[in-house]
Design a protein around this motif. Structure first.
Motif, PDB file in Angstrom:
ATOM      1  N   LEU A 170      -5.564  -7.899 -44.821  1.00  0.00           N
ATOM      2  CA  LEU A 170      -4.351  -9.167 -45.243  1.00  0.00           C
ATOM      3  C   LEU A 170      -3.095  -8.272 -44.904  1.00  0.00           C
ATOM      4  O   LEU A 170      -1.925  -9.234 -43.799  1.00  0.00           O
ATOM      5  CB  LEU A 170      -3.490  -9.170 -46.720  1.00  0.00           C
ATOM      6  CG  LEU A 170      -2.732 -10.234 -46.660  1.00  0.00           C
ATOM      7  CD1 LEU A 170      -2.753 -11.438 -45.934  1.00  0.00           C
ATOM      8  CD2 LEU A 170      -2.189 -10.305 -48.539  1.00  0.00           C
ATOM      9  N   LEU A 171      -3.022  -6.916 -45.164  1.00  0.00           N
ATOM     10  CA  LEU A 171      -1.962  -6.560 -44.669  1.00  0.00           C
ATOM     11  C   LEU A 171      -2.208  -6.056 -43.093  1.00  0.00           C
ATOM     12  O   LEU A 171      -0.501  -6.252 -42.118  1.00  0.00           O
ATOM     13  CB  LEU A 171      -1.880  -4.666 -45.426  1.00  0.00           C
ATOM     14  CG  LEU A 171      -0.890  -5.093 -46.679  1.00  0.00           C
ATOM     15  CD1 LEU A 171      -1.445  -3.221 -47.330  1.00  0.00           C
ATOM     16  CD2 LEU A 171       0.333  -5.499 -46.600  1.00  0.00           C
ATOM     17  N   THR A 172      -3.160  -6.004 -42.662  1.00  0.00           N
ATOM     18  CA  THR A 172      -3.057  -5.403 -41.132  1.00  0.00           C
ATOM     19  C   THR A 172      -2.750  -7.131 -40.662  1.00  0.00           C
ATOM     20  O   THR A 172      -1.872  -6.777 -39.366  1.00  0.00           O
ATOM     21  CB  THR A 172      -4.551  -4.824 -41.156  1.00  0.00           C
ATOM     22  OG1 THR A 172      -5.351  -4.040 -41.323  1.00  0.00           O
ATOM     23  CG2 THR A 172      -5.328  -4.832 -39.653  1.00  0.00           C
ATOM     24  N   ALA A 173      -3.331  -7.839 -40.603  1.00  0.00           N
ATOM     25  CA  ALA A 173      -3.115  -9.385 -40.702  1.00  0.00           C
ATOM     26  C   ALA A 173      -0.989  -9.540 -40.230  1.00  0.00           C
ATOM     27  O   ALA A 173      -0.704  -9.480 -39.492  1.00  0.00           O
ATOM     28  CB  ALA A 173      -4.019 -10.288 -40.410  1.00  0.00           C
ATOM     29  N   CYS A 174      -1.294  -9.310 -41.567  1.00  0.00           N
ATOM     30  CA  CYS A 174       0.553  -9.592 -41.956  1.00  0.00           C
ATOM     31  C   CYS A 174       1.281  -8.080 -40.811  1.00  0.00           C
ATOM     32  O   CYS A 174       2.270  -9.405 -39.802  1.00  0.00           O
ATOM     33  CB  CYS A 174       0.881  -9.423 -42.898  1.00  0.00           C
ATOM     34  SG  CYS A 174       0.516 -10.102 -44.064  1.00  0.00           S
ATOM     35  N   PHE A 175       1.328  -7.130 -40.483  1.00  0.00           N
ATOM     36  CA  PHE A 175       1.347  -6.313 -39.353  1.00  0.00           C
ATOM     37  C   PHE A 175       1.239  -7.182 -38.002  1.00  0.00           C
ATOM     38  O   PHE A 175       2.199  -6.781 -36.744  1.00  0.00           O
ATOM     39  CB  PHE A 175       1.083  -4.598 -39.819  1.00  0.00           C
ATOM     40  CG  PHE A 175       1.337  -3.876 -41.370  1.00  0.00           C
ATOM     41  CD1 PHE A 175       2.592  -4.678 -41.738  1.00  0.00           C
ATOM     42  CD2 PHE A 175       0.592  -3.850 -41.812  1.00  0.00           C
ATOM     43  CE1 PHE A 175       3.371  -3.994 -42.766  1.00  0.00           C
ATOM     44  CE2 PHE A 175       1.193  -2.661 -42.703  1.00  0.00           C
ATOM     45  CZ  PHE A 175       2.123  -3.195 -43.374  1.00  0.00           C
ATOM     46  N   ALA A 176      -0.178  -7.467 -37.490  1.00  0.00           N
ATOM     47  CA  ALA A 176      -0.177  -7.468 -36.680  1.00  0.00           C
ATOM     48  C   ALA A 176       0.493  -8.786 -35.905  1.00  0.00           C
ATOM     49  O   ALA A 176       1.101  -9.392 -35.255  1.00  0.00           O
ATOM     50  CB  ALA A 176      -2.131  -7.336 -36.502  1.00  0.00           C
ATOM     51  N   THR A 177      -0.303  -9.725 -36.790  1.00  0.00           N
ATOM     52  CA  THR A 177       0.995 -11.075 -36.609  1.00  0.00           C
ATOM     53  C   THR A 177       2.569 -10.982 -36.169  1.00  0.00           C
ATOM     54  O   THR A 177       3.612 -11.675 -35.301  1.00  0.00           O
ATOM     55  CB  THR A 177       0.328 -12.028 -37.458  1.00  0.00           C
ATOM     56  OG1 THR A 177       1.400 -11.926 -39.011  1.00  0.00           O
ATOM     57  CG2 THR A 177      -0.943 -12.603 -37.299  1.00  0.00           C
ATOM     58  N   GLY A 178       2.847  -9.688 -37.455  1.00  0.00           N
ATOM     59  CA  GLY A 178       4.245  -9.768 -37.689  1.00  0.00           C
ATOM     60  C   GLY A 178       5.024  -9.024 -36.250  1.00  0.00           C
ATOM     61  O   GLY A 178       5.417  -9.854 -35.174  1.00  0.00           O
ATOM     62  N   ARG A 179       3.860  -8.065 -35.662  1.00  0.00           N
ATOM     63  CA  ARG A 179       4.332  -7.687 -33.827  1.00  0.00           C
ATOM     64  C   ARG A 179       4.083  -8.725 -32.798  1.00  0.00           C
ATOM     65  O   ARG A 179       4.606  -8.833 -32.099  1.00  0.00           O
ATOM     66  CB  ARG A 179       3.381  -6.464 -33.743  1.00  0.00           C
ATOM     67  CG  ARG A 179       3.501  -6.284 -32.561  1.00  0.00           C
ATOM     68  CD  ARG A 179       2.977  -4.619 -32.462  1.00  0.00           C
ATOM     69  NE  ARG A 179       3.036  -4.611 -30.389  1.00  0.00           N
ATOM     70  CZ  ARG A 179       3.387  -3.357 -30.591  1.00  0.00           C
ATOM     71  NH1 ARG A 179       3.385  -2.522 -31.370  1.00  0.00           N
ATOM     72  NH2 ARG A 179       3.536  -3.369 -29.197  1.00  0.00           N
ATOM     73  N   ALA A 180       3.288  -9.668 -33.100  1.00  0.00           N
ATOM     74  CA  ALA A 180       3.486 -10.282 -32.028  1.00  0.00           C
ATOM     75  C   ALA A 180       4.045 -11.390 -31.912  1.00  0.00           C
ATOM     76  O   ALA A 180       4.920 -12.344 -30.998  1.00  0.00           O
ATOM     77  CB  ALA A 180       1.515 -11.649 -32.282  1.00  0.00           C
ATOM     78  N   ALA A 181       4.678 -12.336 -33.504  1.00  0.00           N
ATOM     79  CA  ALA A 181       5.675 -12.591 -33.617  1.00  0.00           C
ATOM     80  C   ALA A 181       6.772 -11.925 -32.804  1.00  0.00           C
ATOM     81  O   ALA A 181       8.079 -12.798 -32.278  1.00  0.00           O
ATOM     82  CB  ALA A 181       6.001 -13.294 -34.880  1.00  0.00           C
TER      83      ALA A 181
END
Length: 85
Positions: free
Chosen positions: A44-55
């Motif tokens: 969850l944290l990894t995906a949140c960080f990754a999608t946050g960066r992409a956004a």
């Protein structure tokens, strides 16, 4: 105790590759705003960080295009608002 991400949120087909809403220009989604499931274990944290960066990169690109449009229209020093009601 366990924590897991649950389904519910913005569907993938409603987003562009930069995580911008297709129907609302200038609105980007990331993290738990998205409709996805994840197992426990840091996903969850990894995906949140990754999608946050992409956004964030999507927002940067969006704003660069908006500023370029303003410059082409002779309004480079003017004010503009990305969000419109």
């Amino acid at each position: 105790e366990e924590a897991i991400s649950c389904a519910g949120g913005v569907k993938q087909n409603a987003l562009t590759e930069s995580l911008e809403l297709k129907q609302t220009s200038g609105v980007f989604c990331c993290g738990e705003m998205l409709d996805w499931d994840a197992p426990t274990g840091g996903y969850l944290l990894t995906a949140c960080f990754a999608t946050g960066r992409a956004a964030g990169e999507g927002v940067h690109s969006f704003l660069e295009k908006q500023i370029q449009k303003m410059a082409e229209q002779g309004n480079a020093g003017g004010k503009f608002c990305v969000y419109k009601e």
